[in-house]
Every structure is written in C-alpha cells, then in structure tokens.
Design a protein around this motif. Structure first.
Motif, PDB file in Angstrom:
ATOM      1  N   VAL A  81       0.873  -1.401  -0.009  1.00 20.63           N
ATOM      2  CA  VAL A  81      -0.172  -0.051  -0.116  1.00 20.63           C
ATOM      3  C   VAL A  81       0.931   1.151  -0.100  1.00 20.63           C
ATOM      4  O   VAL A  81       1.825   1.344   0.916  1.00 20.63           O
ATOM      5  N   VAL A  82       0.673   1.992  -1.002  1.00 19.69           N
ATOM      6  CA  VAL A  82       1.396   3.209  -1.068  1.00 19.69           C
ATOM      7  C   VAL A  82       0.463   4.568  -0.994  1.00 19.69           C
ATOM      8  O   VAL A  82      -0.309   4.703  -1.821  1.00 19.69           O
ATOM      9  N   VAL A  83       0.676   5.317   0.082  1.00 18.78           N
ATOM     10  CA  VAL A  83      -0.222   6.724   0.049  1.00 18.78           C
ATOM     11  C   VAL A  83       0.678   7.719  -0.367  1.00 18.78           C
ATOM     12  O   VAL A  83       1.740   7.891   0.361  1.00 18.78           O
ATOM     13  N   ASN A  84       0.007   8.626  -1.139  1.00 21.34           N
ATOM     14  CA  ASN A  84       0.805   9.854  -1.408  1.00 21.34           C
ATOM     15  C   ASN A  84      -0.305  11.063  -1.183  1.00 21.34           C
ATOM     16  O   ASN A  84      -1.404  10.872  -1.709  1.00 21.34           O
ATOM     17  N   ASN A  85       0.272  11.815  -0.621  1.00 26.64           N
ATOM     18  CA  ASN A  85      -0.546  13.164  -0.100  1.00 26.64           C
ATOM     19  C   ASN A  85       0.185  14.365  -0.402  1.00 26.64           C
ATOM     20  O   ASN A  85       1.252  14.474  -0.090  1.00 26.64           O
TER      21      ASN A  85
END
Length: 219
Positions: A81-85
């Motif tokens: 899971v890769v989260v980019n914000n």
C-alpha cells in the motif's frame, strides 16, 4: 511479479522525489525512516517520507509505503500500500491533505482529509483522518505515537504505537484495522528492537498476528 514491479516503481519514485526536493530547497532534508521487521510469520516493511514543496513550507509532500510478504512468497499473502498526499499547512500543527493511495487489492483510491502533526526530539504525534472515495466511501484514520527519551549522548530509547482503522461509511462495516508496536534502542541513525503487528481484515475481522525483530534506519 506484478506486485514486485509496482513496489520497485514506488521506491524509484520516492528516491526521485527526494532528490528533487533536496535540489529545490536549501533547508536540510528531514530524515526518512525506513523499517523492516522480520517476524515469525512474515516480513513487514515501512517507509515514511515528508518533504516541503515550496520555499515557504506551506505545501508539502507526504508518503507512507507499507509492505508485507510471507516466507513462502505467496502472491495472495503479499501486501503493498503506497499513500501519496499533498499537504497544506493550516497552522496550529494542522494540515489539509489530498491525494491517493495505490492499494494491492483495491487499485487507485483517491482520498482527502486532515493531518495533525507535532514532534520534538522526545515525542512524535500524528493523527490523520481521511475519507477514501473509491471503490466505496470509507473513513480511515491513522495515528502514530512515538516516545524517544535520551539515554546518552547518541543513544535513545525508542517506542512506537501505531493504529490504523478503516470502516465503510455506507454500511458501517469494518474493512481493515491494524495495531503496530515497537520497542528498541536508537544509536545514531539506527534503531533495533522487538515488534508486534496485529492486523484484521474484512467485516469478519480475519486476524493475522506477527512478532519478531526490527531494524530501522533514518536515511
């Protein structure tokens, strides 16, 4: 193999983003903690990156990459899971966030929310509630608490409690939750110790437990 290609792409993207941020801004870069836990059932990986985008520091890029794989290398047991914000500083340690996560089962998940962040050499607190817009509408909250008192000139105690909770807004059913605990010793850039992960999946809260030894480095 497909999951491995996505994972490699994510790491290359993070490295390129870090290089760009260091070239664009003259301020010293924030450390990037990368951690691997070798558990009794599987290996867990986590990397956290936070970089300012503009010179004033109002906008910043925040990434969390989590991975897990069992020792038999089964495809259905591999998680990435890769989260980019992109964050905007609202003041008083509060930031607005918008971005997306790439999920190993759900695909691309747009999200928006808030992040509370406060840190000093001894304490770190992050609380980040967000709304996931696809494939359904879910509320997700990630909270991290670290306590790192000094034990000497270059040595600190390291403890961390991390909580993830994701629930469907439409039907109120549990989707995903996880509880992570770490305890160890930090010497210079390296941290070693013991850890436990409690992970729960789906409405029935199918359980996966993992405990072992971890190593963490501040890049």
């Amino acid at each position: 193999m497909k999951n491995g290609q996505f994972f490699l792409f994510g790491i290359l993207f993070l490295l390129s983003t870090t290089t760009y941020s260091q070239q664009a801004l003259t301020a010293p870069p924030a450390p990037i903690p990368a951690e691997v836990m070798f558990g009794d059932k599987r290996t867990n990986f986590q990397l956290i990156l936070s970089k300012p985008i503009d010179a004033r520091g109002k906008f910043s890029f925040f990434n969390v990459t989590n991975g897990a794989v069992d020792y038999k290398n089964k495809a259905d047991e591999t998680e990435i899971v890769v989260v980019n914000n992109v964050l905007y500083d609202l003041g008083h340690n509060l930031k607005a966030s918008a971005g997306a996560q790439w999920h190993f089962k759900l695909g691309l998940v747009p999200l928006m929310g808030l992040q509370f962040f406060k840190a000093n050499p001894t304490w770190l607190i992050i609380v980040s509630p967000s709304i996931c817009l696809l494939p359904g509408t879910n509320m997700e909250t990630v909270s991290i608490l670290e306590y790192k008192p000094s034990l000497g000139q270059k040595t600190r105690l390291y403890t961390r409690a991390q909580v993830l909770y994701n629930q469907s807004i439409e039907d109120g059913l549990h989707a995903r939750s996880g509880y992570t605990f770490r305890a160890g010793i930090t010497h210079k850039k390296f941290t070693y110790g013991v850890g436990m992960n409690f992970d729960y999946y789906g409405p029935s809260k199918f359980e996966k437990l993992n405990s072992g030894l971890f190593v963490r480095v501040s890049l």
